[in-house]
Every structure is written in structure tokens, then in C-alpha cells.
Write a protein that holds these residues in place. Structure first.
Motif, PDB file in Angstrom:
ATOM      1  N   ILE A 133       0.826  -1.211   0.000  1.00 16.98           N
ATOM      2  CA  ILE A 133       0.000   0.000   0.000  1.00 16.98           C
ATOM      3  C   ILE A 133       0.861   1.263   0.000  1.00 16.98           C
ATOM      4  CG2 ILE A 133      -1.626   1.361   1.380  1.00 16.98           C
ATOM      5  CD1 ILE A 133      -2.855  -1.370   2.249  1.00 16.98           C
ATOM      6  N   TYR A 134       1.747   1.381   0.974  1.00 17.81           N
ATOM      7  CA  TYR A 134       2.540   2.610   1.104  1.00 17.81           C
ATOM      8  C   TYR A 134       3.491   2.814  -0.076  1.00 17.81           C
ATOM      9  CZ  TYR A 134       1.012   3.443   5.923  1.00 17.81           C
ATOM     10  OH  TYR A 134       0.275   3.718   7.039  1.00 17.81           O
ATOM     11  N   TYR A 135       4.162   1.765  -0.493  1.00 14.98           N
ATOM     12  CA  TYR A 135       5.122   1.916  -1.578  1.00 14.98           C
ATOM     13  C   TYR A 135       4.417   2.140  -2.918  1.00 14.98           C
ATOM     14  CZ  TYR A 135       9.085   0.700   1.402  1.00 14.98           C
ATOM     15  OH  TYR A 135      10.064   0.690   2.364  1.00 14.98           O
ATOM     16  N   SER A 136       3.250   1.556  -3.092  1.00 15.74           N
ATOM     17  CA  SER A 136       2.486   1.809  -4.316  1.00 15.74           C
ATOM     18  C   SER A 136       2.039   3.260  -4.378  1.00 15.74           C
ATOM     19  CB  SER A 136       1.279   0.886  -4.400  1.00 15.74           C
ATOM     20  OG  SER A 136       1.689  -0.450  -4.543  1.00 15.74           O
ATOM     21  N   ILE A 137       1.624   3.805  -3.233  1.00 15.00           N
ATOM     22  CA  ILE A 137       1.247   5.229  -3.193  1.00 15.00           C
ATOM     23  C   ILE A 137       2.458   6.089  -3.549  1.00 15.00           C
ATOM     24  CG2 ILE A 137       0.549   7.117  -1.660  1.00 15.00           C
ATOM     25  CD1 ILE A 137      -1.219   5.048  -0.174  1.00 15.00           C
ATOM     26  N   ALA A 138       3.622   5.741  -3.017  1.00 17.34           N
ATOM     27  CA  ALA A 138       4.838   6.500  -3.328  1.00 17.34           C
ATOM     28  C   ALA A 138       5.161   6.433  -4.822  1.00 17.34           C
ATOM     29  CB  ALA A 138       6.011   5.977  -2.509  1.00 17.34           C
ATOM     30  N   VAL A 139       5.027   5.257  -5.412  1.00 14.39           N
ATOM     31  CA  VAL A 139       5.308   5.108  -6.845  1.00 14.39           C
ATOM     32  C   VAL A 139       4.309   5.914  -7.675  1.00 14.39           C
ATOM     33  CG1 VAL A 139       5.328   3.438  -8.749  1.00 14.39           C
ATOM     34  CG2 VAL A 139       6.495   2.897  -6.617  1.00 14.39           C
ATOM     35  N   VAL A 140       3.045   5.922  -7.277  1.00 13.87           N
ATOM     36  CA  VAL A 140       2.027   6.707  -7.994  1.00 13.87           C
ATOM     37  C   VAL A 140       2.349   8.201  -7.894  1.00 13.87           C
ATOM     38  CG1 VAL A 140      -0.408   7.404  -7.960  1.00 13.87           C
ATOM     39  CG2 VAL A 140       0.195   4.984  -7.860  1.00 13.87           C
ATOM     40  N   LEU A 141       2.743   8.664  -6.719  1.00 13.87           N
ATOM     41  CA  LEU A 141       3.117  10.073  -6.567  1.00 13.87           C
ATOM     42  C   LEU A 141       4.308  10.428  -7.444  1.00 13.87           C
ATOM     43  CD1 LEU A 141       2.714  10.600  -2.724  1.00 13.87           C
ATOM     44  CD2 LEU A 141       1.346  11.633  -4.537  1.00 13.87           C
ATOM     45  N   ILE A 142       5.270   9.541  -7.514  1.00 16.09           N
ATOM     46  CA  ILE A 142       6.435   9.782  -8.368  1.00 16.09           C
ATOM     47  C   ILE A 142       6.017   9.824  -9.836  1.00 16.09           C
ATOM     48  CG2 ILE A 142       8.615   8.761  -9.165  1.00 16.09           C
ATOM     49  CD1 ILE A 142       8.914   7.747  -6.216  1.00 16.09           C
TER      50      ILE A 142
END
Length: 151
Positions: A133-142
Motif C-alpha cells: 500500500i505505502y510503496y504503491s502510493i509513493a510510486v504513484v506520486l512519483i
């Protein structure tokens, strides 16, 4: 001569930034794949999963450092000269670095939260879910921050 050195240094930093970007994408894909596989197959959270998650964060910090070096110019790079006929270009040149940096910092913050919360979880399934969840959100933000470059 100093301007030539600054240009060469700037090019080297950009190349290193690109290499770290590609390795970051590979780490992100590996991390998401391992998390989905771990959730689906009820696998234990292995040391490899932990190391990939940490490498993801390290790559983000390297990107931050290299990005800040590029943003501060090193004597070359961004050119903020005002050209009257290109006022829209001027706004884009000024807005993009600020928008990109803010989104990247927020992505780094979210990824760090994911790493910390996954370390605090006792169960493997919970760790995989938090990392996913957290890393996917980070990748989407990037990805959103990069879309502003090419859109």
C-alpha cells in the motif's frame, strides 16, 4: 574553464540520476511483485523482502540528493531567463521544479512510513500489505510528478 567543469559535473550527475532512476524502477517492480506474491501465496516475510524495501528507500534518498544537486544548478542546467514571448514557458520552468520536489518529498515520506509500519508489524501478511500500500502510493506520486514533465 569553471563553466565547462560545471557542465561536465552536471552531465555526470544527470547520468547517475538516470541510472539510479532505472534501478529504482526495477526495485519498485520487484517490491510490488514480491508483496503481491507474498499476500496471495501466504508466504513468510523474508530477509530478501526486507532488503528490497530498504533498497527502495535508499534509492529514493539517492534520487533526492542527486535531484537537489541538479536543482541547485552546479553552474549549469536550468535557465530562468525571462523571454517576453515565452511567458508560459517561464511559468512551466519555475513551477515544474517546485511541484516535482514537493511530490517527491511527499513520496519519500510515505515510503518511509511504509517501511516503519512494516517493521512494526508482527505478521508477514500485514507486512506485505503495508509495504504494498505505502510503496504503491509513493510510486504513484512519483509517476504523477514525472507526468508533468512529459504532458
Amino acid at each position: 574553464m569553471t563553466n565547462l567543469n560545471a557542465i561536465i559535473t552536471s552531465d555526470v550527475v544527470k547520468i547517475i540520476h538516470d541510472i539510479v532512476s532505472v534501478s529504482f524502477l526495477l526495485l519498485a517492480a520487484t517490491l510490488i511483485y514480491r508483496s503481491v506474491r507474498g499476500i496471495k501465496n501466504h508466504l513468510p516475510y523474508a530477509k530478501t523482502d526486507k532488503y528490497v524495501a530498504i533498497a527502495f528507500i535508499v534509492a529514493l534518498y539517492l534520487q533526492l540528493i542527486l535531484g537537489l544537486i541538479m536543482f541547485t544548478n552546479l553552474g549549469a542546467g536550468f535557465d530562468f531567463q525571462y523571454i517576453p514571448d515565452e511567458s508560459n514557458n517561464l511559468v512551466a520552468k519555475r513551477l515544474w521544479p517546485v511541484e516535482h520536489i514537493v511530490l517527491m518529498l511527499f513520496a519519500l515520506f510515505i515510503a518511509n512510513l511504509g517501511l516503519i509500519s512494516s517493521f512494526l508489524s508482527a505478521k508477514s501478511q500485514s507486512r506485505f500489505k503495508k509495504v504494498l500500500i505505502y510503496y504503491s502510493i509513493a510510486v504513484v506520486l512519483i509517476a504523477i510528478s514525472l507526468l508533468s514533465i512529459y504532458a
